[in-house]
Write an enzyme that holds these catalytic residues in place. Structure first.
Site, PDB file in Angstrom:
ATOM      1  N   GLY A 134      -6.909   1.166   4.329  1.00 33.68           N
ATOM      2  CA  GLY A 134      -6.129  -0.050   4.109  1.00 33.68           C
ATOM      3  C   GLY A 134      -6.922  -1.307   4.377  1.00 33.68           C
ATOM      4  O   GLY A 134      -6.749  -2.325   3.692  1.00 33.68           O
ATOM      5  N   ASP A 135      -7.821  -1.261   5.365  1.00 31.80           N
ATOM      6  CA  ASP A 135      -8.668  -2.420   5.667  1.00 31.80           C
ATOM      7  C   ASP A 135      -9.630  -2.693   4.514  1.00 31.80           C
ATOM      8  O   ASP A 135      -9.916  -3.849   4.183  1.00 31.80           O
ATOM      9  CB  ASP A 135      -9.441  -2.182   6.959  1.00 31.80           C
ATOM     10  CG  ASP A 135      -8.525  -1.894   8.137  1.00 31.80           C
ATOM     11  OD1 ASP A 135      -7.363  -2.366   8.119  1.00 31.80           O
ATOM     12  OD2 ASP A 135      -8.957  -1.195   9.068  1.00 31.80           O
ATOM     13  N   GLY A 189      -0.252   4.486  -0.071  1.00 29.00           N
ATOM     14  CA  GLY A 189      -1.045   5.653   0.268  1.00 29.00           C
ATOM     15  C   GLY A 189      -1.840   6.163  -0.909  1.00 29.00           C
ATOM     16  O   GLY A 189      -2.495   5.386  -1.624  1.00 29.00           O
ATOM     17  N   ALA A 190      -1.775   7.466  -1.163  1.00 29.45           N
ATOM     18  CA  ALA A 190      -2.551   8.074  -2.244  1.00 29.45           C
ATOM     19  C   ALA A 190      -2.110   7.586  -3.620  1.00 29.45           C
ATOM     20  O   ALA A 190      -2.848   7.746  -4.599  1.00 29.45           O
ATOM     21  CB  ALA A 190      -2.427   9.591  -2.171  1.00 29.45           C
ATOM     22  N   SER A 218       0.844  -1.181   0.000  1.00 25.27           N
ATOM     23  CA  SER A 218       0.000   0.000   0.000  1.00 25.27           C
ATOM     24  C   SER A 218       0.885   1.239   0.000  1.00 25.27           C
ATOM     25  O   SER A 218       1.692   1.435   0.913  1.00 25.27           O
ATOM     26  CB  SER A 218      -0.915  -0.007   1.237  1.00 25.27           C
ATOM     27  OG  SER A 218      -1.679   1.175   1.297  1.00 25.27           O
ATOM     28  N   GLY A 263      -1.753   4.462  -4.419  1.00 27.54           N
ATOM     29  CA  GLY A 263      -2.409   3.202  -4.719  1.00 27.54           C
ATOM     30  C   GLY A 263      -1.657   1.984  -4.240  1.00 27.54           C
ATOM     31  O   GLY A 263      -1.050   1.992  -3.162  1.00 27.54           O
TER      32      GLY A 263
END
Length: 310
Positions: free
Chosen positions: A248-249, A219-220, A217, A222
């Site tokens: 993230g979940d 963040g912004a 992951s 992707g």
């Protein structure tokens, strides 16, 4: 049935304030409470997608009772939490309505006795018999062995159930060696695991350490996936304003649902990114804006093949 494991469940409390200022008193404009912990958030998103989900882990004290009562109202989610003598923790999120930023305060969780840990392992083994996949999510409460997740991965693999791992620190290092089917670290966790800050090299290194597939992951930006079938990046078209807690979940829920539906990797990643982005404008973790999700899934997520790192 998809099984999610949250050993350190929580009661998630979200406060909204006009502006968050240090050393100041604040008037709260809104409060929400939800059953929380990473695996419970994953379960609610999976249920909203139409999957039957069972949640297990620990719950205790008055806070644990509130968590279980909240789960009872979620259609498609079955409660198989194991009781403990200690009180389930609380997590506090404070959302600054002016900036959209969130400040998070996480309690450590109850101390788990050896007999309680043994009881959980019995329940977990029984639940695996009816599971199509299992997600092992979040931190370990005090008293649970640091190698606990590695043992749970091996138990699932022995039962023929694919395992997704979403944790950090020493539990992540030990669980990767147990060869989970998929891990989903963020950039910081990935660098801690591998020592590399270059995402593709670090993701490939994490896979060499034992994970069958790694989805990082970013963040912004992707997701970055390295799998036996190939390597891909998946990114939303723009950053959405709101509370990123739980994004993230939601990505984990997208990956799990794609796994059990046997979707090709690009479709799994597009779903995961769309769900993650659509969680940001939602009021609390474990929920997503369905309109934003459908729009992103229809035409807004770019998935591109990635060349090997040098």
């Amino acid at each position: 049935m998809i099984l999610t494991v949250t050993l350190n469940t929580a009661l998630d409390i979200t406060y909204r304030v006009p502006a968050l200022r240090p050393h100041a008193s604040h008037r709260v404009t809104g409060v929400t409470e939800r059953p929380g912990g990473k695996g419970l958030n994953v379960a609610r998103v999976l249920a909203a997608l139409g999957h039957e989900v069972t949640v297990t882990g620990f719950a205790g004290g008055v806070t644990g009772e509130v968590v279980r009562e909240g789960l009872g109202g979620v259609r498609g989610v079955a409660d198989a939490l194991v009781p403990v003598a200690g009180a389930t923790r609380r997590t506090i999120a404070v959302v600054d309505e002016r900036t959209g930023d969130t400040t998070q305060l996480n309690e450590p969780g109850p101390a788990v006795a050896p007999a309680e840990w043994d009881a959980f392992q019995d329940v977990y083994g029984d639940l695996l018999a009816g599971a199509s996949a299992v997600a092992l999510c979040g931190s370990l409460p005090p008293g649970v062995p640091v190698g606990a997740y590695a043992g749970l991965v091996r138990t699932a693999r022995a039962a023929g159930v694919p395992v997704l791992l979403d944790t950090s620190g020493e539990p992540l290092r030990r669980r990767v060696a147990a060869r989970p089917d998929l891990i989903k670290p963020n950039a910081e966790e990935l660098a801690e695991l591998t020592g590399s800050h270059e995402p593709l090299r670090a993701t490939q290194a994490a896979r060499r350490r034992g994970a069958r597939s790694v989805v990082a992951s970013l963040g912004a930006e992707g997701l970055l996936a390295v799998t036996p079938q190939g390597r891909w990046r998946a990114a939303p078209p723009a950053r959405l304003r709101g509370n990123p807690t739980g994004a993230g979940d939601s990505a984990v829920a997208g990956l799990l649902s794609g796994l059990v539906e046997n979707l090709p990797w690009p479709e799994r990643l597009a779903r995961a990114v769309a769900l993650s982005a659509a969680t940001v404008p939602a009021p609390v973790a474990g929920e997503f804006d369905r309109g934003a999700y459908e729009e992103l899934l229809g035409r807004g997520v770019a998935v591109t093949a990635e060349a090997d790192a040098a």
